[in-house]
Design a protein around this motif. Structure first.
Motif, short mmCIF file in Angstrom:
data_model
loop_
_atom_site.label_atom_id
_atom_site.label_comp_id
_atom_site.label_asym_id
_atom_site.label_seq_id
_atom_site.Cartn_x
_atom_site.Cartn_y
_atom_site.Cartn_z
N TYR A 331 5.65 7.12 -4.52
CA TYR A 331 6.04 7.45 -2.86
C TYR A 331 5.19 8.51 -2.31
O TYR A 331 4.54 8.79 -1.60
N ASP A 361 6.23 -3.84 -2.41
CA ASP A 361 7.41 -3.46 -3.38
C ASP A 361 8.99 -3.53 -2.22
O ASP A 361 8.70 -3.87 -1.21
N ASP A 363 11.44 -1.84 -1.62
CA ASP A 363 11.24 -0.91 -1.29
C ASP A 363 11.05 -0.47 -0.09
O ASP A 363 9.64 -0.29 0.27
N THR A 365 11.49 1.75 2.32
CA THR A 365 10.55 3.24 2.17
C THR A 365 8.84 3.14 1.93
O THR A 365 7.96 3.99 2.74
N LEU A 366 9.39 3.58 0.45
CA LEU A 366 7.99 2.39 0.22
C LEU A 366 6.84 1.63 0.88
O LEU A 366 5.44 2.07 1.14
N ARG A 368 6.40 1.70 4.23
CA ARG A 368 5.89 2.16 5.12
C ARG A 368 5.67 3.55 5.11
O ARG A 368 4.31 3.38 5.46
N LYS A 369 5.70 3.48 4.20
CA LYS A 369 5.01 4.91 3.56
C LYS A 369 2.94 4.41 3.22
O LYS A 369 2.13 4.86 3.76
N ARG B 42 21.04 0.95 -0.24
CA ARG B 42 20.21 1.49 -0.99
C ARG B 42 20.73 1.02 -2.66
O ARG B 42 21.70 1.54 -2.80
N LEU B 46 15.93 3.32 -5.87
CA LEU B 46 14.34 2.83 -5.02
C LEU B 46 14.12 4.78 -4.71
O LEU B 46 14.69 5.52 -5.37
N CYS B 47 13.48 4.79 -4.12
CA CYS B 47 12.94 6.00 -3.60
C CYS B 47 14.37 7.21 -3.13
O CYS B 47 15.35 6.51 -2.32
N PHE B 49 14.10 8.57 -0.90
CA PHE B 49 13.92 9.35 0.56
C PHE B 49 14.56 8.31 1.46
O PHE B 49 13.87 7.19 1.27
N VAL B 50 14.66 8.51 2.36
CA VAL B 50 14.62 6.99 3.55
C VAL B 50 13.92 7.93 5.06
O VAL B 50 13.85 9.02 5.53
N GLU B 51 12.86 7.30 5.69
CA GLU B 51 12.58 8.11 6.86
C GLU B 51 13.60 7.29 7.77
O GLU B 51 13.59 6.04 7.84
#
Lengths: 969, 161
Positions: A331, A361, A363, A365-366, A368-369, B42, B46-47, B49-51
C-alpha cells in the motif's frame, strides 16, 4: 506502582462492568446502562457525597457515555470536581470534562476560571492537568483568558509543562491562527530547548505554521537539517529510541517539515540532499518503523526540488515495498509510486505487474489506492482500460461515499482523455446507470452539451453519428428498470433534441417512449418536466418540417394530467406544449429552431432596446434610475460586498441576508429608473427600489420557470469555461509522450534494444497471445512491446530464479510456480513458457491466494511450537516473561532502559497472526488452563491476577477467553 | 492530525474512545458503529489501513482488542501504526503485561496514559520513559493524597481559605 493490576473501584461498579461484559445483546446492554443512569442520577445529586465516592460516580458517568449513552446530567458535577483542591479529584474532574465536552459547550465558561488558577499552581502536576484541559476545551473566545499564562509556562522549570504549553499554543493556532501569530519567536526558541521532548513537540506547531506559509521559515532549513542529522546519528538520549531506531517520530516530523520548506525551492532543497540521502541509505527496511521513515523520506524527495540521485534511491525503496509480502508495505509502495510518478513517469514501468497484482488484490484498501495511482497515470492510450476497471469496481461496491468519488474520477478521466465520442457516451451511460444519483448534476449537463456540440471537430457527419449513436443507446437503455433520475433527464433531453433528427425513428415512436418514461417515473417531477419539454420539441420539429402532428393518446392523457398538475412548473410546460402545437410552422421554427441548443443566446446586458421607452418615461416625468452603488453611496464597500457574495456563492453557506437581484431585474419591472445618473441619493427612493425589486424577483421566478429549458442550457454553457475534453489536444499530448516512453524503456531494462514503439494496433494484436495480466499491464502502462521483447531476449533466467525460491520448493504445484514467477517478473524478463503457465492464472484470484497459503505454511511451521503448546504455553512463555519482568522491575527501582527487544515484538507478531487460528481450533482448551499462565508477568503474578479477577466474579467464559490474553505477547 | 482514538473488542464492545476533533454524541455512536463494522470484518493479513470518509483509519489488533486511530489523508500510516504500538507498549509496561481486562476495569487510567502520549491529536512525547515517569509521578501523588486525604491537604486547604 500501586495501580498495577489493582481494581480500585467499588463492588457496585465492578458488577456493572461485569454485567455489561456478559450482556448477550445490545438491547440487554442498553437496559443495564439505562438502569445505571437512573442510579447515578439519583445518587449524584445527594448532598455531602464523600469525594472518593463522587470520583467514582464521575468515572461511572464516563463509562456510560463511552458506551454511547447520554450522561449530560452529570457534566456539571464533573465541572465542579475540577474546582476541588485535591489533585486526585481535580485530575478526575479534568479527565471527565475533556472527555465530555466539546470546546463549544456552555459549561466551558465555568471552567476557565479554574484553569487560570491551576495554570498558576506551584505543583507542576496540577499545571499539567490544566494544560491537558486547555488543549481540549479552550475555544477561540476564551483563548485570550489563558494565553498570557501559557506563554509564561513556556519557560517553566519542568519540561513536561513546557511541552504541554507548546502543544496548547499549537491547539490555539489551529483554532484561531491570529491569536498566536505574534508568538512565533517563542516556537523558534523552544526548538532549541534542552529537552528533546519539548523540541519534538515544537515541531508540531512549526509544521502547521510552515504549511500555511513556508517563506518566513526558510532560514530554519539549516537548523532542521542539522537537527535531523543529529537525530539520525543517534545523538538523542537512548530513551527516545524506538525499536533501536533513533527518535523515529521526530525524524518523520522533521522530514515532513523539510518537504514543505524544500518544495519548489532549489537552494533550500540542496541543503537537504545529503541528510535525506543518508537516511534512505541507512534505512532499516526490516522493521515497520524503519519503513515509516523510508516512506516519509520518499514523500520528502518527491516534494522538494528533484535530485536524480535521491529519486533513484527512492525508486529502489519503492521497489522493495512493492515486492514485499506485507499488504501495508504494498500500500505504501503504491502511494509512493503515485507521488514519484509525477517526477519520473517511467518508474511505474518496472512495477507494472506488481501494480496489477495490487489492483486485483481482494483487499479493498489496496485496490482503492491502486486506482488512485492509475488515475494519476492515465493518458489517452490507456484511458479505456483504466476507466473500464474503475467502472467495474464501482459497480461492485456498495459504499456510497467511495462510489461517488470513483464515479467522478471516471467522468473526469473520460472527459479528459476520451479516445472517441462513441466510447465517451458508452462510458457515461455506464456511470450514470450505476451511480447516477451520486454524480454531480453538472456531469449530466456536460454530457448533454457534449452531445449537442460534439468534440469540437468540424465534421458534420461525425456530429450526427455521435447523436444517433447516443439516441440508439438511450432507446436501448430506456427499458431498464430503476434508472437514476439524472440519467433520465439526460435521456429525455437527448431524445427531445435529436430523437427524430436522423429520420430513423418516427416522432410517434419517440414520443411514445417519452410518455412511457414519464409514466414509469411518475413520482419524479424533474423527469416529467424534461419529458414534456422533449415532447414539445419533437412536436415543434414536426410542425416546422411541415408534417402533421398526430398526438398519441397516451401523450394526450399525459399532457392533460400535467395541465392539472400541482406543480406550476409542469403546468406551465404543458400549457406551452399546447400553445406550440397550435402555431403555424414559421412561428414554431422561430420559437424552437432545430438543433439550436448550443447556439449562444445573446443577452443584451445594457438592455439597449429599452432606451426609447426610458427616454419617453423620463420625458413624461419619471425618476431616473440610480445604480445600486450610488444609492448606497459607498462604491468601495459595495464592491467588497459583491466580491463577498461571489465567495459565499462558492461556499454554499451565507450568513448575510440575500441581496436584491441584479441587472436584468429592475429593467423589467421598473424600467423607469434605468438610466444612470450621478445625482445625490434619496434614501426613500432606494428603499422603494429595493422593495419593488424584491417583488419583481418573485415574478421573475415564475418567468424563469416558463422559459426554463433555455435558461438552463444557458447556464450549462457558462459552467464549462474550458472544454477540457477536446480530443485533438489530448491525442497530441499522447503522441508527444510516446517517444519518451520508448526511450526510457531502454533505460529501465538494459537488455532491450531501442526500437521505436509499435503502432497501437499491432501492439494489440500481439497482446492477444499474451496472458491476461500482461495484456492488462501493457494496456495500462503502454509497455507491452517491452515485455514482448524481454520474452524473446532471455527466456531461461527467470525460470532458474523461480526454482530457487524457497516457496517453490515447499509447494511445487503449477499455479504456485506461476505466481512465484509472476512476482519475479517485476525485474526479470518472463520466460516464454509463461504463456502456457499463465493460462490458468487468467482470473488472477488463485495466484493471489496461493502465495498466502504458502506464507501461512511458513508461519505455521516456524510457530508451530507455540501453537501446539498453547495449552501448556507455560513452557515457552515464562522465559520471555521472566526476562520481561526483569526489565520492568529494574525500571521501577530507578529507571533502566526499557527496551523491548525486537525478538519480543516478533513474538508478538507471530502470536497475533496465529491468534485467530488458535482461537478457532483450540479455543475451548485455552480457556481456563491458559489464563493463569498467560496472565501476568510470571507465574505468581499471574496467579494473583487471576485470583483477583475470579474474586470479583469475572470468570473467563468460553465466549470470550481473550479478555485475559496479554495484548503484547 | 489524529481525529480520534478508538479501542474496540473483537465483539464490537467499546473499550476506550478519545475524540480530538469535535463530534456530537450522535456522530460518535455512528462512527463507532460504522467503523467497527468495517474493521472487525477485515481478514487478517490485509492492510492495517482503511480509507473512510476522506480520512484514513489505521488499526491494529492486539489479542482480541482493536486499536484504531483516525488520521488525515496526508498522514503517514506506518508512523501511526507505530504510535499505536508505542501506546500498547506503554500500557503493557504500566499494567505489567496488559490484557483487555486491565483496560476494561481501569479505563480511566488508560485515558491518563493516552493524555501523556497524545495531546490535541498530536504525538506529544515519544519517549516511553518520560511518559512512564510522569504517570508514576501522578500516581504517587494520588497515593499520598489518598493517605493524607483527611490530614495535610485538607488542613492546608482550610488554612488558605
Amino acid at each position: 506502582m500501586g495501580s498495577q493490576g489493582g481494581f480500585g473501584q467499588s463492588k457496585e461498579f465492578l458488577d456493572l462492568i461485569k454485567s455489561i461484559g456478559e450482556a448477550r445483546s445490545k438491547a440487554e446492554e442498553d437496559r443495564i446502562v439505562i438502569r445505571e443512569i437512573e442510579t447515578l442520577k439519583r445518587r449524584i445529586s445527594e448532598p455531602d457525597i464523600p469525594k472518593r465516592k463522587m470520583k467514582e460516580y464521575i468515572i461511572r458517568l464516563l463509562y456510560v457515555e463511552m458506551l454511547g449513552h447520554d450522561a449530560s446530567f452529570g457534566y456539571i458535577h464533573a465541572v465542579k470536581m475540577t474546582h476541588d483542591d485535591n489533585l486526585l479529584s481535580k485530575r478526575t474532574g479534568y479527565l471527565a470534562v475533556t472527555l465530555f465536552l466539546n470546546d463549544d459547550h456552555d459549561l466551558i465558561i465555568l471552567i476557565v476560571n479554574t484553569i487560570q488558577k491551576d495554570l498558576k499552581s506551584d505543583n507542576y502536576l496540577v499545571v499539567c492537568a490544566a494544560l491537558n484541559a486547555v488543549c481540549r476545551l479552550i475555544n477561540e473566545e476564551t483563548i485570550p483568558a489563558v494565553l498570557p499564562l501559557i506563554v509564561e509556562l513556556l519557560s517553566h522549570g519542568k519540561e513536561a509543562v513546557r511541552k504541554k504549553a507548546v502543544m496548547a499554543l499549537h491547539s490555539f493556532y489551529r483554532k484561531s491562527p491570529s491569536s498566536v501569530s505574534h508568538l512565533v519567536s517563542n516556537f523558534r526558541k523552544r526548538l532549541c530547548d534542552n529537552d528533546p521532548g519539548v523540541m519534538g513537540a515544537t515541531l508540531c506547531p512549526l509544521f502547521d505554521l510552515i504549511n500555511d506559509d513556508p517563506n518566513p521559515y526558510k532560514d530554519l532549513v539549516v537548523s532542521f537539517v542539522s537537527i535531523l542529522k543529529q537525530v539520525a546519528e543517534h545523538r538523542l538520549p537512548k530513551s527516545y529510541d524506538y525499536h533501536q531506531m533513533p527518535a523515529p517520530f521526530v525524524q518523520i516530523k522533521l522530514l515532513k517539515i523539510l518537504a514543505l520548506l524544500g518544495s519548489g525551492d532549489k537552494p533550500s532543497s540542496e541543503h537537504m540532499y545529503t541528510v535525506i540521502g543518508d537516511i534512505i541509505r541507512k534505512g532499516d527496511s526490516s522493521s515497520n518503523i524503519g519503513n515509516a521513515i523510508l516512506y516519509e523520506s520518499i514523500r520528502t524527495v518527491s516534494s522538494i526540488h528533484s535530485n536524480a540521485k535521491l529519486l533513484e534511491a527512492a525508486a529502489d525503496v519503492i521497489a522493495k515495498f512493492l515486492k514485499s509480502d506485507s499488504h501495508n508495505l504494498k500500500y505504501m509502495g503504491i502511494d509512493a509510486l503515485g507521488r514519484l510518478i509525477k517526477l519520473s513517469p517511467l518508474i511505474a514501468e518496472q512495477h507494472q505487474l506488481a501494480v496489477i497484482d495490487c489492483l486485483e488484490d481482494p483487499d479493498d484498501t489496496l485496490k482503492r489506492k491502486t486506482f488512485e495511482l492509475l488515475y494519476k497515470m492515465t493518458k489517452s492510450s490507456n484511458v479505456e482500460v483504466i476507466v473500464d476497471r474503475m467502472i467495474e469496481y464501482m459497480i461492485s461496491i456498495s459504499d456510497d461515499h467511495y462510489k461517488t468519488y470513483i464515479a467522478s474520477r471516471c467522468v473526469e478521466l473520460a472527459e479528459q482523455f476520451a479516445p472517441s465520442n462513441h466510447w465517451f457516451i458508452q462510458t457515461m451511460n455506464k456511470v450514470f446507470e450505476h451511480a447516477g444519483d451520486l454524480v454531480n448534476i453538472k456531469v449530466a449537463h456536460n454530457l448533454m452539451r457534449l452531445i449537442a456540440e460534439g468534440f469540437g471537430e468540424d465534421d458534420d457527419a461525425a456530429y450526427s453519428q455521435l447523436r444517433s449513436s447516443a439516441v440508439e443507446s438511450y432507446l436501448r437503455i430506456i427499458g431498464e428498470p430503476k434508472l437514476p433520475s439524472v440519467f433520465l433527464q439526460v435521456i429525455c433531453w437527448v431524445l427531445g433534441e435529436y430523437g427524430t433528427a436522423d429520420g430513423k425513428h418516427s416522432a410517434s415512436y419517440i414520443t411514445g417512449k417519452l410518455c412511457d418514461m414519464a409514466e414509469a417515473y411518475s413520482n419524479d417531477e424533474i423527469v416529467k418536466a424534461y419529458a414534456i419539454t422533449a415532447l414539445t420539441k419533437i412536436y415543434a420539429f414536426e410542425i416546422a418540417a411541415g408534417r402533421k402532428v398526430d398526438m398519441l393518446s397516451e401523450c394526450q392523457s399525459l399532457v392533460e394530467e400535467l395541465l392539472a398538475s400541482h406543480s406550476t412548473d409542469l403546468q406551465q410546460r404543458a400549457y406551452e406544449l399546447q400553445a406550440v402545437i397550435g402555431l403555424d410552422a414559421r412561428a414554431v421554427e422561430a420559437i424552437l429552431p432545430h438543433d439550436a441548443s448550443c447556439e449562444d443566446i445573446e443577452v443584451d446586458k445594457n438592455l439597449s432596446f429599452l432606451n426609447g421607452y426610458i427616454q419617453q418615461s423620463i420625458e413624461s416625468g419619471a425618476m431616473p434610475y440610480i445604480s445600486e452603488n450610488e444609492r448606497s453611496g459607498m462604491v468601495n464597500t459595495s464592491n467588497f460586498r459583491s466580491h463577498d457574495q461571489q465567495e459565499s456563492g462558492q461556499h454554499g453557506l451565507r450568513f448575510e441576508a440575500y441581496e436584491v437581484p441584479k441587472a436584468p431585474v429592475p429593467s423589467k419591472v421598473t424600467p423607469v429608473s434605468l438610466s444612470s445618473t450621478t445625482d445625490l441619493v434619496p434614501v426613500p427612493e432606494s428603499l422603494y427600489a429595493r422593495e419593488t425589486q424584491q417583488i419583481s424577483s418573485v415574478g421573475l421566478a415564475s418567468d424563469t420557470g416558463s422559459s426554463e429549458l433555455k435558461l438552463r442550457l444557458d447556464g450549462v454553457q457558462k459552467k464549462w469555461g474550458k472544454p477540457t475534453y477536446s480530443s485533438p489536444a489530448s491525442s497530441s499530448n499522447s503522441t508527444s509522450q510516446n517517444p519518451v516512453n520508448g526511450v526510457t524503456k531502454v533505460d529501465v531494462a538494459t537488455t532491450i534494444n531501442s526500437k521505436a514503439r509499435d503502432s497501437y494496433d499491432s501492439r494489440k494484436q500481439q497482446n492477444e497471445i499474451d496472458p491476461e495480466k500482461q495484456k492488462l499491464a501493457a494496456s495500462l502502462f503502454g509497455g507491452s512491446t517491452k515485455t514482448e521483447r524481454r520474452t524473446s531476449t532471455s527466456s531461461k533466467g527467470p525460470k532458474a530464479s523461480a526454482a530457487d525460491r524457497p516457496q517453490d520448493s515447499k509447494a511445487a504445484s503449477v499455479p504456485n510456480k506461476a505466481s512465484g514467477e509472476k512476482t519475479n517478473q517485476v525485474q526479470q524478463p518472463p520466460p516464454q513458457d509463461l504463456l502456457d503457465l499463465g493460462e490458468p492464472t487468467v482470473t488472477a484470484a488463485p495466484p493471489a491466494v496461493d502465495p498466502f497459503m504458502q506464507l501461512e505454511g511458513l508461519l505455521d511451521s516456524s510457530n508451530s511450537s507455540a501453537v501446539s503448546n498453547s495449552g501448556g504455553a507455560v513452557a515457552n512463555a515464562p522465559d520471555i516473561m521472566g526476562l520481561y519482568r526483569g526489565t520492568t522491575s529494574s525500571e521501577q527501582s530507578g529507571g533502566g532502559g526499557y527496551n523491548p527487544a525486537s525478538g519480543d515484538n516478533l513474538n508478538l507478531l507471530s502470536e497475533l497472526s496465529n491468534a485467530a487460528a488458535v482461537r478457532g481450533t483450540t479455543g475451548a482448551t485455552i480457556v481456563s488452563p491458559l489464563s493463569p499462565s498467560v496472565k501476568g508477568a510470571n507465574a505468581k503474578d499471574s496467579l494473583e491476577k487471576d485470583a483477583k479477577v475470579r474474586q470479583m466474579g469475572v470468570t473467563p467464559t468460553s465466549q470470550n477467553p481473550n479478555l485475559f490474553r496479554d495484548l503484547l505477547g | 492530525m489524529i481525529h480520534f482514538v478508538l479501542l474496540i473488542s473483537r465483539q464490537g464492545k467499546v473499550r476506550l474512545t478519545k475524540w480530538y476533533s469535535p463530534y456530537t454524541q450522535k456522530e460518535r455512536s455512528k462512527v463507532i458503529r460504522e467503523l467497527s463494522g468495517v474493521i472487525l470484518s477485515r481478514a487478517p493479513k490485509l492492510c492495517n489501513f482503511v480509507e473512510w470518509r476522506g480520512h484514513k483509519v489505521v488499526y491494529k489488533r492486539y489479542a482480541s482488542l482493536y486499536f484504531c486511530m483516525c488520521i488525515d489523508d496526508t498522514d503517514n500510516e506506518l508512523e501511526v501504526l507505530e504510535m499505536i504500538h508505542h501506546f500498547v507498549e506503554i500500557l503493557d509496561r504500566y499494567f505489567g503485561s496488559v490484557c483487555e481486562l486491565d483496560l476494561i476495569f481501569n479505563f480511566h487510567k488508560a485515558y491518563y496514559i493516552l493524555d501523556e502520549l497524545l495531546i490535541a491529536g498530536e504525538l506529544q512525547e515519544s519517549s516511553k520513559k518520560t511518559v512512564a515517569r510522569l504517570i508514576a509521578a501522578q500516581d504517587s501523588l494520588v497515593e499520598t493524597a489518598k493517605e493524607e486525604a483527611s490530614s495535610l491537604s485538607n488542613i492546608i486547604a482550610q488554612a488558605t481559605k
